[in-house]
Design an enzyme around this catalytic site. Structure first.
Site, mmCIF file in Angstrom:
data_model
loop_
_atom_site.group_PDB
_atom_site.id
_atom_site.type_symbol
_atom_site.label_atom_id
_atom_site.label_comp_id
_atom_site.label_asym_id
_atom_site.label_seq_id
_atom_site.Cartn_x
_atom_site.Cartn_y
_atom_site.Cartn_z
ATOM 1 N N ASP A 174 0.843 -1.197 0.000
ATOM 2 C CA ASP A 174 0.000 0.000 0.000
ATOM 3 C C ASP A 174 0.883 1.254 0.000
ATOM 4 O O ASP A 174 2.083 1.171 0.272
ATOM 5 C CB ASP A 174 -0.876 -0.029 1.272
ATOM 6 C CG ASP A 174 -2.125 0.821 1.155
ATOM 7 O OD1 ASP A 174 -2.198 1.659 0.232
ATOM 8 O OD2 ASP A 174 -3.029 0.658 1.992
ATOM 9 N N GLU A 188 -8.229 0.102 3.799
ATOM 10 C CA GLU A 188 -6.782 -0.143 3.863
ATOM 11 C C GLU A 188 -6.397 -0.754 5.207
ATOM 12 O O GLU A 188 -5.578 -1.673 5.272
ATOM 13 C CB GLU A 188 -6.023 1.165 3.644
ATOM 14 C CG GLU A 188 -6.099 1.653 2.202
ATOM 15 C CD GLU A 188 -5.587 3.068 2.016
ATOM 16 O OE1 GLU A 188 -5.300 3.426 0.881
ATOM 17 O OE2 GLU A 188 -5.487 3.817 2.999
HETATM 18 O O1 LIG Z 1 -3.738 6.195 2.128
HETATM 19 C C1 LIG Z 1 -3.942 6.331 0.954
HETATM 20 C C2 LIG Z 1 -5.308 6.444 0.407
HETATM 21 O O2 LIG Z 1 -6.255 6.456 1.427
HETATM 22 C C3 LIG Z 1 -2.821 6.395 -0.011
HETATM 23 O O3 LIG Z 1 -2.075 5.233 0.107
HETATM 24 C C4 LIG Z 1 -1.999 7.585 0.333
HETATM 25 O O4 LIG Z 1 -2.840 8.721 0.254
HETATM 26 C C5 LIG Z 1 -0.793 7.742 -0.588
HETATM 27 O O5 LIG Z 1 -1.175 8.186 -1.817
HETATM 28 P P1 LIG Z 1 -0.132 8.771 -2.865
HETATM 29 O O6 LIG Z 1 0.871 7.694 -3.143
HETATM 30 O O7 LIG Z 1 -0.960 9.077 -4.077
HETATM 31 O O8 LIG Z 1 0.497 9.984 -2.260
#
Ligand SMILES: O=C(CO)[C@H](O)[C@H](O)COP(=O)(O)O
Length: 518
Positions: A355, A377
């Site tokens: 993630d 998540e």
């Molecule tokens: O937690 C999340 C979504 O809820 C994403 O993993 C987090 O916002 C990171 O996103 P990005 O890689 O686009 O900055």
């Protein structure tokens, strides 16, 4: 006269989102389909943030600017929502019945008691429970986030989503045997999947229908951009970490026969994207192993690269796997890559989830939810034997909030947001929590689960102990989930500006992986 809180919904004082929230809409390298491909049923719901700029903590709450009279002030709003008033005059009998713990949060004057959180603070830390195979064949113990033992999937087990909970339990026991190095995946039994032949919120579920079913949660279509294309081979950046001799995590293994494909650069890819891609590839190479059968796919701008690398592992291994999304974006990625789509209610035990994150501290605690997906998540992270984060160097910080200024994302049901917001304000060190507003939508962001998001910044001294803050927020009725992931990640891969990848592990070890040209 309408409620001040409600009238203010249409005139938000603070736009949503900020730094580094998933920005695939602007990312030409995303493998998502365009907005038009998004489910029309979801068009009216989820609107996530795409802006790359950070928002100042001086942003105003939706309760601000209500006028100067007592009835319209922020203070008045607080008072009208005060816990004392509700508890004393209206809700006490009901709350005593349904939420016995809540009154204990406050003393007789309404001040929050801090000490009651101390015991709870440690409860959310991981406790050793689940064995993870190591390269030496020994088991390291990896727990779930809340100390709940995951049932676990036997790495050598062929997954068929049709068996009973009973078989799940016995499978979990078998799972405690450490993997022998070189042990090959064996097609054996059904395992670890609860019975699916029953009605669920998503319809009547049975094997074979899974990949065609809609996943309840869905990430905002604003993540969508271009479809996945095969990168054109130009030059080799790196070979397998095993071949490169890179030290492995103490909790991970690379199968002897697991030789990741060579990494080929994408010409013209911006440095930051190349760094994220390299980080994602390294994470997949080390953590998504041939015997893994259920893989969680997270959200954010790095995740398309995770899928790209998983696809690289080839159809032979991937056709035996199920992929569980954390939202609309990852569901789209899974489907477009023609991988098999599952959901966490079929697969409550996941081998590994990769993630993104909005911010990561030196102890690998993370803020997530910039893309409004943190409820799913976190459920996946907790269901996973191994939870891995991939991000770029901007997320690699000492204390949460050092770089991520918009605060801790908190998901709340729409009807409860105002009350939750005023309760958050009473936590010592709280700054100005705000309801996250949509960008291309009049009104608040609505999550894949139909909820709202409150972004709650806190003073630095609070963010230094995110476990304590998490417990405080968890105690607030109406906080559906909090975007603080404490003690959950085994490993974080940060793509650096120079093209290298910094690997940080929960055991405190760190490595740097260099690409050929860094
Ligand atoms: O937690 C999340 C979504 O809820 C994403 O993993 C987090 O916002 C990171 O996103 P990005 O890689 O686009 O900055």
């Amino acid at each position: 006269m309408p409620s001040p809180a409600l009238t203010n919904l249409s005139t938000p004082s603070r736009p949503s989102s900020g730094a580094s929230s998933p920005a695939a809409a602007n990312n030409p390298h995303s493998i998502l389909s365009p907005l038009s491909q998004a489910s029309s049923a979801l068009d009216s719901l989820a609107v996530s943030d795409t802006e790359e700029t950070e928002h100042s903590m001086t942003s105003k709450s939706p309760l601000d600017g209500q006028g100067s009279g007592p009835a319209g002030t922020r203070e008045a709003a607080k008072q009208s929502n005060s816990i004392d008033e509700h508890e004393d005059k209206h809700l006490l009998p009901l709350q005593q019945m349904q939420q016995p713990a809540k009154p204990a949060e406050y003393d007789e004057k309404g001040a929050r008691r801090r000490d009651i959180y101390a015991a709870a603070a440690s409860a959310n830390k991981r406790t050793p429970t689940t064995p993870i195979p190591t390269s030496s064949g020994e088991s390291s113990r990896r727990p779930s986030a809340n100390g709940v033992r995951p049932t676990g999937l036997t790495p050598s087990t062929e997954i068929t989503p049709s068996s009973s909970k009973k078989s799940s339990d016995s499978s979990a026991k078998k799972n405690e045997q450490p993997l022998k190095e070189g042990r090959q995946p064996v097609a054996t039994k059904e395992a670890s999947i609860p019975t699916l032949n029953h009605a669920t919120p998503y319809g009547f579920m049975r094997p074979g229908l899974v990949s065609h079913m809609s996943v309840a949660g869905s990430m905002s279509p604003t993540y969508a951009s271009t479809p996945m294309t095969s990168p054109q081979s130009t030059r080799v950046l790196s070979e397998s970490p095993k071949l490169a001799g890179t030290p492995l995590s103490t909790s991970q293994t690379i199968e002897p026969d697991h030789k990741p494909k060579k990494i080929v650069a994408i010409p013209g890819l911006p440095a930051i994207e190349a760094a994220k891609r390299f980080a994602a590839f390294q994470a997949v190479d080390r953590h998504v192993l041939p015997h893994h059968r259920v893989i969680g796919i997270g959200s954010g701008s790095t995740v398309p690269y995770v899928i790209e690398r998983i696809v690289d592992q080839g159809p032979e291994v991937n056709e035996k796997r199920w992929f569980v999304p954390t939202g609309f974006q990852s569901k789209q990625l899974i489907c477009q890559a023609k991988l098999k789509l599952g959901d966490v209610d079929q697969f409550p035990s996941i081998s590994v989830t990769i993630d993104g994150a909005d911010d990561v501290d030196e102890r690998l605690n993370a803020i997530k939810g910039g893309g409004a997906c943190h409820l799913r998540e976190k459920v996946l992270a907790e269901a996973s034997d191994d939870f891995v984060i991939v991000a770029d160097y901007r997320k690699n910080n000492k204390v949460l909030g050092d770089a991520w200024k918009q605060g801790v994302p908190i998901e709340t049901p729409p009807f409860a947001w105002s009350k939750v917001l005023s309760n958050i304000e009473r936590i010592p060190g709280a700054l100005e929590p705000v309801l996250r507003m949509g960008k291309a939508k009049a009104g608040p962001v609505v999550t894949d689960n139909g909820n709202f998001i409150i972004d709650a910044p806190f003073e630095n001294w609070v963010m230094r102990e995110p476990e304590v803050l998490l417990q405080k927020l968890k105690m607030l009725t109406g906080c559906t989930e909090i975007g603080l992931f404490c003690g959950m990640a085994s490993t974080v891969y940060f793509g650096n500006e120079d093209g290298s990848v910094t690997v940080k592990r929960s055991d405190g070890t760190t490595d740097t992986i260099h690409s050929e040209d860094s």
